[in-house]
Design an enzyme around this catalytic site. Sequence first.
Site, PDB file in Angstrom:
ATOM      1  N   HIS A 153       0.840  -1.206   0.000  1.00 57.06           N
ATOM      2  CA  HIS A 153       0.000   0.000   0.000  1.00 57.06           C
ATOM      3  C   HIS A 153       0.875   1.257   0.000  1.00 57.06           C
ATOM      4  CE1 HIS A 153      -3.010   3.005   0.983  1.00 57.06           C
ATOM      5  NE2 HIS A 153      -2.121   3.458   1.848  1.00 57.06           N
TER       6      HIS A 153
ATOM      7  N   HIS B  60       1.458   5.018  -2.763  1.00 58.13           N
ATOM      8  CA  HIS B  60       1.793   6.432  -2.538  1.00 58.13           C
ATOM      9  C   HIS B  60       2.982   6.948  -3.338  1.00 58.13           C
ATOM     10  CE1 HIS B  60      -0.935   7.453   0.787  1.00 58.13           C
ATOM     11  NE2 HIS B  60      -0.771   6.208   1.212  1.00 58.13           N
TER      12      HIS B  60
ATOM     13  N   GLU C 182      -5.517   9.588  -0.245  1.00 55.78           N
ATOM     14  CA  GLU C 182      -5.917   8.176  -0.210  1.00 55.78           C
ATOM     15  C   GLU C 182      -6.990   7.814  -1.239  1.00 55.78           C
ATOM     16  OE1 GLU C 182      -4.351   5.893   1.207  1.00 55.78           O
ATOM     17  OE2 GLU C 182      -3.336   6.740   2.950  1.00 55.78           O
TER      18      GLU C 182
ATOM     19  N   SER D 226      -3.996   0.930  -4.875  1.00 54.21           N
ATOM     20  CA  SER D 226      -3.391  -0.270  -4.284  1.00 54.21           C
ATOM     21  C   SER D 226      -4.431  -1.352  -4.002  1.00 54.21           C
ATOM     22  CB  SER D 226      -2.630   0.096  -2.999  1.00 54.21           C
ATOM     23  OG  SER D 226      -3.506   0.666  -2.047  1.00 54.21           O
TER      24      SER D 226
END
Length: 278
Positions: free
Chosen positions: A121, A126, A167, A186
């Site tokens: 993740h 990111h 996010e 993700s």
Amino acid sequence: MSIDTAHAPDWTIPQDWEGYTAADHATWTTLYERQAALLPGRACNEYLAGLRALDISRGIPDFRLLSDKLLALTGWQVVAVPGLVPEDIFFDHLANRRFPAGNFIRRPDQLDYLEEPDVFHDVFGHVPMLTDPVFADYMQAYGRGGLRAMQFGRLPNLARLYWYTVEFGLLRTDAGLRIYGAGIVSSGGESRFALDDPSPNRIGFSLRRVLRTPYRIDDFQQVYFVIESLPALLDETVNTDFAPLYEELANLPDIPIAAIEQTDHVYTHGTQHYAAAH
Ligand SMILES: [Fe+2]
């Protein structure tokens, strides 16, 4: 890998890249291949370009090599942490262009289930966006803003900005809506749901609106906010004086998660069928 490893005052730990097993690397590669096949035409061009530039398809990346590439591109680094870190520590890292990434990876039987953000993740989700100069500045600005929000006691409001942009953000493009949020790119399920499912609302981004909207951490989102562009997001964030905004918010109620406001720019008025059934 244990999550109670001794850590430095800034919570960083050695990644211990040599400590990953073949099974750990295979988990990464399985997840990578699945998402990389799904994301063209779904993730925004900035994300896809970042993913290509980082060249992280074969096993869990070594943060030292990853940071070398990222430093050259936007001056960011990736540092290893044992999992979620205290908020002030997290913001301080971002304000100094360091992205804290969990160094552990989910088990092979947890490919679609995560209790806490793992290295897949954190890095796959990111880090590609951190290769984009505008988004790189936005993340740093968020870190600085987080430290200020703590002083004002309004962190629960500001955290919604992170949630609905970093996010779970969507970006409007001439080709249609695209994903830039790490929580979506993700996740196989949410990469489809966020763009294709008729259930969630999709609403034009407004800073005030987002700061007043709660979010859910346990399932797919009921509302996604669509930004016009990454520069517009950065400009609005750095050019807003949050102090009066926080004062205003202290006297305003939250907006129910699935509500549509009269002033909303509505891309999708969702059915909320998914949320009603789960
Ligand atoms: Fe995340």
